[in-house]
Design a protein around this motif. Sequence first.
Motif, PDB file in Angstrom:
ATOM      1  N   ILE A  92      34.949  39.077  42.785  1.00 52.59           N
ATOM      2  CA  ILE A  92      35.895  38.135  42.161  1.00 52.59           C
ATOM      3  C   ILE A  92      35.568  36.655  42.430  1.00 52.59           C
ATOM      4  CG2 ILE A  92      38.322  37.376  42.282  1.00 52.59           C
ATOM      5  CD1 ILE A  92      39.038  40.433  42.108  1.00 52.59           C
ATOM      6  N   PRO A  93      35.152  36.259  43.620  1.00 54.25           N
ATOM      7  CA  PRO A  93      34.809  34.834  43.787  1.00 54.25           C
ATOM      8  C   PRO A  93      33.735  34.366  42.807  1.00 54.25           C
ATOM      9  CG  PRO A  93      34.996  35.880  45.921  1.00 54.25           C
ATOM     10  CD  PRO A  93      35.090  36.980  44.905  1.00 54.25           C
ATOM     11  N   HIS A  94      32.756  35.201  42.521  1.00 50.76           N
ATOM     12  CA  HIS A  94      31.726  34.846  41.537  1.00 50.76           C
ATOM     13  C   HIS A  94      32.336  34.795  40.135  1.00 50.76           C
ATOM     14  CE1 HIS A  94      28.669  35.351  44.620  1.00 50.76           C
ATOM     15  NE2 HIS A  94      29.217  36.518  44.924  1.00 50.76           N
ATOM     16  N   MET A  95      33.201  35.747  39.827  1.00 54.14           N
ATOM     17  CA  MET A  95      33.849  35.783  38.508  1.00 54.14           C
ATOM     18  C   MET A  95      34.756  34.561  38.329  1.00 54.14           C
ATOM     19  SD  MET A  95      34.641  39.875  38.156  1.00 54.14           S
ATOM     20  CE  MET A  95      33.318  41.021  37.714  1.00 54.14           C
ATOM     21  N   LEU A  96      35.405  34.131  39.432  1.00 49.34           N
ATOM     22  CA  LEU A  96      36.252  32.932  39.354  1.00 49.34           C
ATOM     23  C   LEU A  96      35.406  31.700  39.047  1.00 49.34           C
ATOM     24  CD1 LEU A  96      38.764  33.426  42.306  1.00 49.34           C
ATOM     25  CD2 LEU A  96      39.324  33.275  39.863  1.00 49.34           C
ATOM     26  N   ARG A  97      34.255  31.615  39.683  1.00 46.78           N
ATOM     27  CA  ARG A  97      33.359  30.485  39.421  1.00 46.78           C
ATOM     28  C   ARG A  97      32.932  30.482  37.955  1.00 46.78           C
ATOM     29  NH1 ARG A  97      30.853  31.070  43.972  1.00 46.78           N
ATOM     30  NH2 ARG A  97      29.206  32.365  43.122  1.00 46.78           N
ATOM     31  N   GLN A  98      32.700  31.671  37.416  1.00 45.61           N
ATOM     32  CA  GLN A  98      32.286  31.804  36.014  1.00 45.61           C
ATOM     33  C   GLN A  98      33.476  31.678  35.060  1.00 45.61           C
ATOM     34  OE1 GLN A  98      29.248  35.362  37.508  1.00 45.61           O
ATOM     35  NE2 GLN A  98      30.858  35.850  36.059  1.00 45.61           N
ATOM     36  N   GLN A  99      34.709  31.856  35.623  1.00 43.73           N
ATOM     37  CA  GLN A  99      35.927  31.976  34.799  1.00 43.73           C
ATOM     38  C   GLN A  99      35.774  33.110  33.781  1.00 43.73           C
ATOM     39  OE1 GLN A  99      39.121  29.710  34.787  1.00 43.73           O
ATOM     40  NE2 GLN A  99      38.365  30.121  36.844  1.00 43.73           N
ATOM     41  N   ALA A 100      35.094  34.165  34.204  1.00 43.54           N
ATOM     42  CA  ALA A 100      34.895  35.333  33.338  1.00 43.54           C
ATOM     43  C   ALA A 100      34.447  36.513  34.176  1.00 43.54           C
ATOM     44  CB  ALA A 100      33.849  35.045  32.269  1.00 43.54           C
ATOM     45  N   GLY A 101      34.902  37.678  33.779  1.00 40.60           N
ATOM     46  CA  GLY A 101      34.449  38.896  34.448  1.00 40.60           C
ATOM     47  C   GLY A 101      35.302  40.071  34.015  1.00 40.60           C
ATOM     48  N   SER A 102      34.710  41.262  34.100  1.00 40.12           N
ATOM     49  CA  SER A 102      35.439  42.472  33.717  1.00 40.12           C
ATOM     50  C   SER A 102      35.204  43.543  34.781  1.00 40.12           C
ATOM     51  CB  SER A 102      34.955  42.966  32.346  1.00 40.12           C
ATOM     52  OG  SER A 102      35.612  44.171  32.013  1.00 40.12           O
ATOM     53  N   ILE A 103      36.306  44.025  35.340  1.00 42.69           N
ATOM     54  CA  ILE A 103      36.234  45.104  36.336  1.00 42.69           C
ATOM     55  C   ILE A 103      36.779  46.376  35.685  1.00 42.69           C
ATOM     56  CG2 ILE A 103      37.068  45.925  38.575  1.00 42.69           C
ATOM     57  CD1 ILE A 103      37.364  42.931  39.387  1.00 42.69           C
ATOM     58  N   VAL A 104      36.003  47.440  35.781  1.00 37.76           N
ATOM     59  CA  VAL A 104      36.441  48.738  35.250  1.00 37.76           C
ATOM     60  C   VAL A 104      36.522  49.713  36.420  1.00 37.76           C
ATOM     61  CG1 VAL A 104      35.945  50.626  33.658  1.00 37.76           C
ATOM     62  CG2 VAL A 104      35.319  48.272  33.033  1.00 37.76           C
ATOM     63  N   ASN A 105      37.703  50.214  36.674  1.00 30.92           N
ATOM     64  CA  ASN A 105      37.904  51.172  37.760  1.00 30.92           C
ATOM     65  C   ASN A 105      37.982  52.584  37.196  1.00 30.92           C
ATOM     66  OD1 ASN A 105      38.042  49.235  39.813  1.00 30.92           O
ATOM     67  ND2 ASN A 105      40.233  48.916  39.496  1.00 30.92           N
ATOM     68  N   ILE A 106      37.189  53.478  37.755  1.00 33.22           N
ATOM     69  CA  ILE A 106      37.286  54.878  37.346  1.00 33.22           C
ATOM     70  C   ILE A 106      38.256  55.578  38.296  1.00 33.22           C
ATOM     71  CG2 ILE A 106      36.043  56.999  36.816  1.00 33.22           C
ATOM     72  CD1 ILE A 106      35.189  54.542  35.092  1.00 33.22           C
ATOM     73  N   SER A 107      39.464  55.845  37.797  1.00 34.29           N
ATOM     74  CA  SER A 107      40.449  56.632  38.550  1.00 34.29           C
ATOM     75  C   SER A 107      40.301  58.089  38.117  1.00 34.29           C
ATOM     76  CB  SER A 107      41.859  56.079  38.292  1.00 34.29           C
ATOM     77  OG  SER A 107      42.843  56.906  38.862  1.00 34.29           O
ATOM     78  N   SER A 108      41.375  58.719  37.692  1.00 26.05           N
ATOM     79  CA  SER A 108      41.347  60.135  37.290  1.00 26.05           C
ATOM     80  C   SER A 108      42.695  60.472  36.667  1.00 26.05           C
ATOM     81  CB  SER A 108      41.134  61.007  38.531  1.00 26.05           C
ATOM     82  OG  SER A 108      41.436  62.360  38.262  1.00 26.05           O
ATOM     83  N   VAL A 109      42.750  61.564  35.907  1.00 20.94           N
ATOM     84  CA  VAL A 109      44.081  62.067  35.511  1.00 20.94           C
ATOM     85  C   VAL A 109      44.914  62.335  36.755  1.00 20.94           C
ATOM     86  CG1 VAL A 109      43.562  63.077  33.249  1.00 20.94           C
ATOM     87  CG2 VAL A 109      43.162  64.421  35.321  1.00 20.94           C
ATOM     88  N   ASN A 110      44.253  62.612  37.891  1.00 24.06           N
ATOM     89  CA  ASN A 110      44.996  62.854  39.127  1.00 24.06           C
ATOM     90  C   ASN A 110      45.565  61.567  39.726  1.00 24.06           C
ATOM     91  OD1 ASN A 110      42.522  65.263  39.578  1.00 24.06           O
ATOM     92  ND2 ASN A 110      44.664  65.760  39.231  1.00 24.06           N
ATOM     93  N   GLY A 111      45.298  60.430  39.102  1.00 20.53           N
ATOM     94  CA  GLY A 111      46.042  59.210  39.417  1.00 20.53           C
ATOM     95  C   GLY A 111      47.371  59.175  38.683  1.00 20.53           C
ATOM     96  N   LEU A 112      47.532  60.096  37.737  1.00 22.05           N
ATOM     97  CA  LEU A 112      48.745  60.149  36.901  1.00 22.05           C
ATOM     98  C   LEU A 112      49.542  61.426  37.126  1.00 22.05           C
ATOM     99  CD1 LEU A 112      46.980  59.031  33.580  1.00 22.05           C
ATOM    100  CD2 LEU A 112      48.236  57.564  35.179  1.00 22.05           C
ATOM    101  N   VAL A 113      48.825  62.533  37.299  1.00 24.64           N
ATOM    102  CA  VAL A 113      49.480  63.832  37.538  1.00 24.64           C
ATOM    103  C   VAL A 113      48.739  64.553  38.669  1.00 24.64           C
ATOM    104  CG1 VAL A 113      50.294  64.125  35.157  1.00 24.64           C
ATOM    105  CG2 VAL A 113      48.052  65.021  35.802  1.00 24.64           C
ATOM    106  N   ALA A 114      49.473  65.374  39.424  1.00 25.59           N
ATOM    107  CA  ALA A 114      48.858  66.087  40.550  1.00 25.59           C
ATOM    108  C   ALA A 114      48.378  67.474  40.114  1.00 25.59           C
ATOM    109  CB  ALA A 114      49.857  66.217  41.688  1.00 25.59           C
TER     110      ALA A 114
END
Length: 254
Positions: free
Chosen positions: A126-148
């Motif tokens: 994020i500090p680098h993205m702030l300097r650029q004022q641009a960036g995209s973070i994609v987190n891979i969670s799971s359906v198990n982040g929504l249902v057990a």
Amino acid sequence: MGRVAAKACVVTGAGSGIGRAIAQRLALEGGKVVCVDINPTAVAETVAGIQAAGGIAAAVTADVSNSVAVDGFIRQCVELYDRIDILVNNAGVNLPGIFHEVSNDEIDRTLNINVKGYMYGSRAAIPHMLRQQAGSIVNISSVNGLVAEPFLSVYAASKGAIVMLTKGIALDYAKQGIRCNCICPGWVDTPINYAHAEMMGGLDKIYAEIDRFQPIGRPGEPSEIANLALFLASDEASFLTGSIIAADGGMTAQ
Ligand SMILES: NC(=O)c1ccc[n+]([C@@H]2O[C@H](COP(=O)([O-])OP(=O)(O)OC[C@H]3O[C@@H](n4cnc5c(N)ncnc54)[C@H](O)[C@@H]3O)[C@@H](O)[C@H]2O)c1
């Protein structure tokens, strides 16, 4: 021109499955990709494949649960490619077990890799993205982040944390050009599921009955998750931040 042409990318867990497919897809669309994995042979194979196809990639062996190592590979991306535009937090483990028998080591490994690893990666980028004022973070969670599901309490807790981490980061940086989104895959055909499948009667049984829990009636392919990751990482998703998107063949529609 590719859909992420000249963008500097980091993908963790790029030695196998979903992470490898995402790294390949970003490179095919013009991204310059730092591929990170704890398995040196696997990540070298990913990079060799990308380079053989004419793409740009570098291999880094690192453990995402080690914050010093994570700072190191984010710095390496900036040194190699002058910036970091895209971070895909993907490296994960699934150590299934009935909850009261789960060991301290299994709890620690799951949370250190699946939760802290994503925090360390984002915090370093994020500090680098702030300097650029641009960036995209994609987190891979799971359906198990929504249902057990049975035998997955600790894994599900770790994936639920990623849903909220995504929303929190999205809010903190919404006005500064940094987007953070989350994919919740359903059952995708990769080795991470094999131990869980064994507990549920074996992979053959699971696949024979898959339409009971995944209405589309088949496992997902890593490339189908990579399609969505590419979109979220790219400028095409410029109005999406804090979004939690299931790519699950209908599993959580039920
Ligand atoms: N396959 C599925 O059905 C499915 C479903 C939902 C979510 N996911 C998530 O997708 C992500 C990728 O999983 P996959 O299915 O491709 O599994 P996979 O086992 O094929 O790949 C995981 C990769 O992460 C690497 N890794 C593990 N621990 C690491 C560490 N400490 N540091 C660096 N690298 C490490 C492994 O070496 C491996 O290359 C995981 O976060 C997983 O939870 C997978």
